[in-house]
Motif scaffolding. Sequence first.
Motif, mmCIF file in Angstrom:
data_model
loop_
_atom_site.group_PDB
_atom_site.id
_atom_site.type_symbol
_atom_site.label_atom_id
_atom_site.label_comp_id
_atom_site.label_asym_id
_atom_site.label_seq_id
_atom_site.Cartn_x
_atom_site.Cartn_y
_atom_site.Cartn_z
ATOM 1 N N PRO A 57 14.847 14.387 -45.576
ATOM 2 C CA PRO A 57 13.441 14.784 -45.723
ATOM 3 C C PRO A 57 13.179 15.432 -47.078
ATOM 4 N N VAL A 58 12.024 15.110 -47.648
ATOM 5 C CA VAL A 58 11.607 15.667 -48.932
ATOM 6 C C VAL A 58 10.244 16.326 -48.735
ATOM 7 N N ILE A 59 10.142 17.584 -49.157
ATOM 8 C CA ILE A 59 8.871 18.306 -49.093
ATOM 9 C C ILE A 59 8.363 18.475 -50.516
ATOM 10 N N MET A 60 7.151 18.014 -50.765
ATOM 11 C CA MET A 60 6.514 18.117 -52.072
ATOM 12 C C MET A 60 5.620 19.348 -52.055
ATOM 13 N N GLN A 61 5.652 20.111 -53.154
ATOM 14 C CA GLN A 61 4.946 21.390 -53.196
ATOM 15 C C GLN A 61 4.316 21.587 -54.567
ATOM 16 N N CYS A 62 3.144 22.246 -54.579
ATOM 17 C CA CYS A 62 2.486 22.617 -55.839
ATOM 18 C C CYS A 62 1.805 23.969 -55.628
#
Length: 104
Positions: A57-62
């Motif tokens: 799983p990959v969580i993208m964050q900004c």
Amino acid sequence: MKEVTVEELKSKIDNNEDFQLIDVRETFEYEVSNLGGLNIPLSGILIEVDKISKDKPVIMQCRSGKRSAQAVMILEQQGFDNLANLSGGILAWKAEIDPELDVY
């Protein structure tokens, strides 16, 4: 698009779950404060696509969740199916998890 709350992210970190966190903010933003993810600015996401895991799983964050949502859409067009967007971004992390965190 799959979304993850800051509470869910904190639980994954606390439980040492195997996932990748990608911070798509600009480097100067990342240097102010970050959650320990890999910094790949949105503008370079396709250039550095080989750094993004396809087998966990990959969580993208900004900052707020908008740029990371764009990153998820761009990467899904490249065949990724293991992505989630951090809802509310680092601003939500500050509000819900760590009020001492420096944000701009």
